[in-house]
Write a protein that holds these residues in place. Structure first.
Motif, PDB file in Angstrom:
ATOM      1  N   ARG A 167      20.774  30.648  16.393  1.00  0.00           N
ATOM      2  CA  ARG A 167      20.181  29.879  17.495  1.00  0.00           C
ATOM      3  C   ARG A 167      20.457  30.450  18.873  1.00  0.00           C
ATOM      4  NH1 ARG A 167      21.817  23.958  17.416  1.00  0.00           N
ATOM      5  NH2 ARG A 167      20.292  23.960  19.068  1.00  0.00           N
ATOM      6  N   PHE A 168      21.544  31.216  19.021  1.00  0.00           N
ATOM      7  CA  PHE A 168      21.974  31.658  20.338  1.00  0.00           C
ATOM      8  C   PHE A 168      22.189  33.163  20.390  1.00  0.00           C
ATOM      9  CE2 PHE A 168      23.456  27.294  19.761  1.00  0.00           C
ATOM     10  CZ  PHE A 168      22.893  26.679  20.864  1.00  0.00           C
ATOM     11  N   PHE A 169      22.074  33.686  21.580  1.00  0.00           N
ATOM     12  CA  PHE A 169      22.280  35.103  21.835  1.00  0.00           C
ATOM     13  C   PHE A 169      23.350  35.208  22.918  1.00  0.00           C
ATOM     14  CE2 PHE A 169      21.175  38.821  24.492  1.00  0.00           C
ATOM     15  CZ  PHE A 169      21.318  39.821  23.549  1.00  0.00           C
ATOM     16  N   VAL A 170      24.351  36.014  22.692  1.00  0.00           N
ATOM     17  CA  VAL A 170      25.432  36.190  23.658  1.00  0.00           C
ATOM     18  C   VAL A 170      25.279  37.574  24.285  1.00  0.00           C
ATOM     19  CG1 VAL A 170      27.928  36.296  23.980  1.00  0.00           C
ATOM     20  CG2 VAL A 170      26.945  34.693  22.321  1.00  0.00           C
ATOM     21  N   TYR A 171      25.251  37.596  25.601  1.00  0.00           N
ATOM     22  CA  TYR A 171      25.052  38.856  26.324  1.00  0.00           C
ATOM     23  C   TYR A 171      26.199  39.060  27.304  1.00  0.00           C
ATOM     24  CZ  TYR A 171      22.998  42.324  29.419  1.00  0.00           C
ATOM     25  OH  TYR A 171      22.772  43.449  30.165  1.00  0.00           O
ATOM     26  N   ASN A 172      26.765  40.229  27.292  1.00  0.00           N
ATOM     27  CA  ASN A 172      27.839  40.565  28.218  1.00  0.00           C
ATOM     28  C   ASN A 172      27.208  41.175  29.470  1.00  0.00           C
ATOM     29  OD1 ASN A 172      30.079  41.467  29.563  1.00  0.00           O
ATOM     30  ND2 ASN A 172      31.003  42.463  27.817  1.00  0.00           N
ATOM     31  N   TYR A 173      27.289  40.477  30.576  1.00  0.00           N
ATOM     32  CA  TYR A 173      26.650  40.916  31.824  1.00  0.00           C
ATOM     33  C   TYR A 173      27.113  42.300  32.258  1.00  0.00           C
ATOM     34  CZ  TYR A 173      25.623  41.184  36.807  1.00  0.00           C
ATOM     35  OH  TYR A 173      25.201  41.602  38.047  1.00  0.00           O
ATOM     36  N   CYS A 174      28.379  42.575  32.121  1.00  0.00           N
ATOM     37  CA  CYS A 174      28.910  43.870  32.561  1.00  0.00           C
ATOM     38  C   CYS A 174      29.788  44.455  31.448  1.00  0.00           C
ATOM     39  CB  CYS A 174      29.715  43.696  33.847  1.00  0.00           C
ATOM     40  SG  CYS A 174      30.255  45.250  34.573  1.00  0.00           S
ATOM     41  N   PRO A 175      29.152  45.078  30.456  1.00  0.00           N
ATOM     42  CA  PRO A 175      29.913  45.561  29.297  1.00  0.00           C
ATOM     43  C   PRO A 175      30.601  46.905  29.538  1.00  0.00           C
ATOM     44  CG  PRO A 175      27.611  46.030  28.990  1.00  0.00           C
ATOM     45  CD  PRO A 175      27.729  45.284  30.300  1.00  0.00           C
ATOM     46  N   LEU A 176      31.239  47.011  30.655  1.00  0.00           N
ATOM     47  CA  LEU A 176      31.923  48.252  31.007  1.00  0.00           C
ATOM     48  C   LEU A 176      33.406  47.992  31.190  1.00  0.00           C
ATOM     49  CD1 LEU A 176      29.409  49.396  33.772  1.00  0.00           C
ATOM     50  CD2 LEU A 176      29.477  50.166  31.391  1.00  0.00           C
ATOM     51  N   ALA A 177      34.178  49.006  30.984  1.00  0.00           N
ATOM     52  CA  ALA A 177      35.618  48.913  31.234  1.00  0.00           C
ATOM     53  C   ALA A 177      35.955  49.880  32.360  1.00  0.00           C
ATOM     54  CB  ALA A 177      36.404  49.263  29.984  1.00  0.00           C
TER      55      ALA A 177
END
Length: 77
Positions: A24-34
């Protein structure tokens, strides 16, 4: 004494199986950087600690990537 409270649908048992959540849901990492500070310790550097010009460049790239993800998602029911 402070208490770290972590609450979300998965940990609260709203969904018995994580697959039910992700159907039902999608999780997105806005800034997937380290970002790692150049030092012997290799200290984590959060975006708010970047120089203004560096942070602006990162935010613009992350904003553009988010826009593209939303455009793709708009085609799904």
């Amino acid at each position: 004494m402070s208490q770290n409270v972590h609450s979300n649908a998965l940990s609260e048992g709203v969904f018995d199986d994580p697959r039910d959540f992700f159907e039902r849901f999608f999780v997105y990492n806005y800034c997937p950087l380290a970002f790692v500070k150049e030092s012997k310790q290799g200290t984590n550097l959060t975006p708010d600690k970047l120089a203004r010009a560096e942070r602006k460049a990162v935010e613009e790239a992350c904003d553009q990537a988010l826009k593209e993800v939303l455009e793709v998602c708009a085609g799904y029911p």
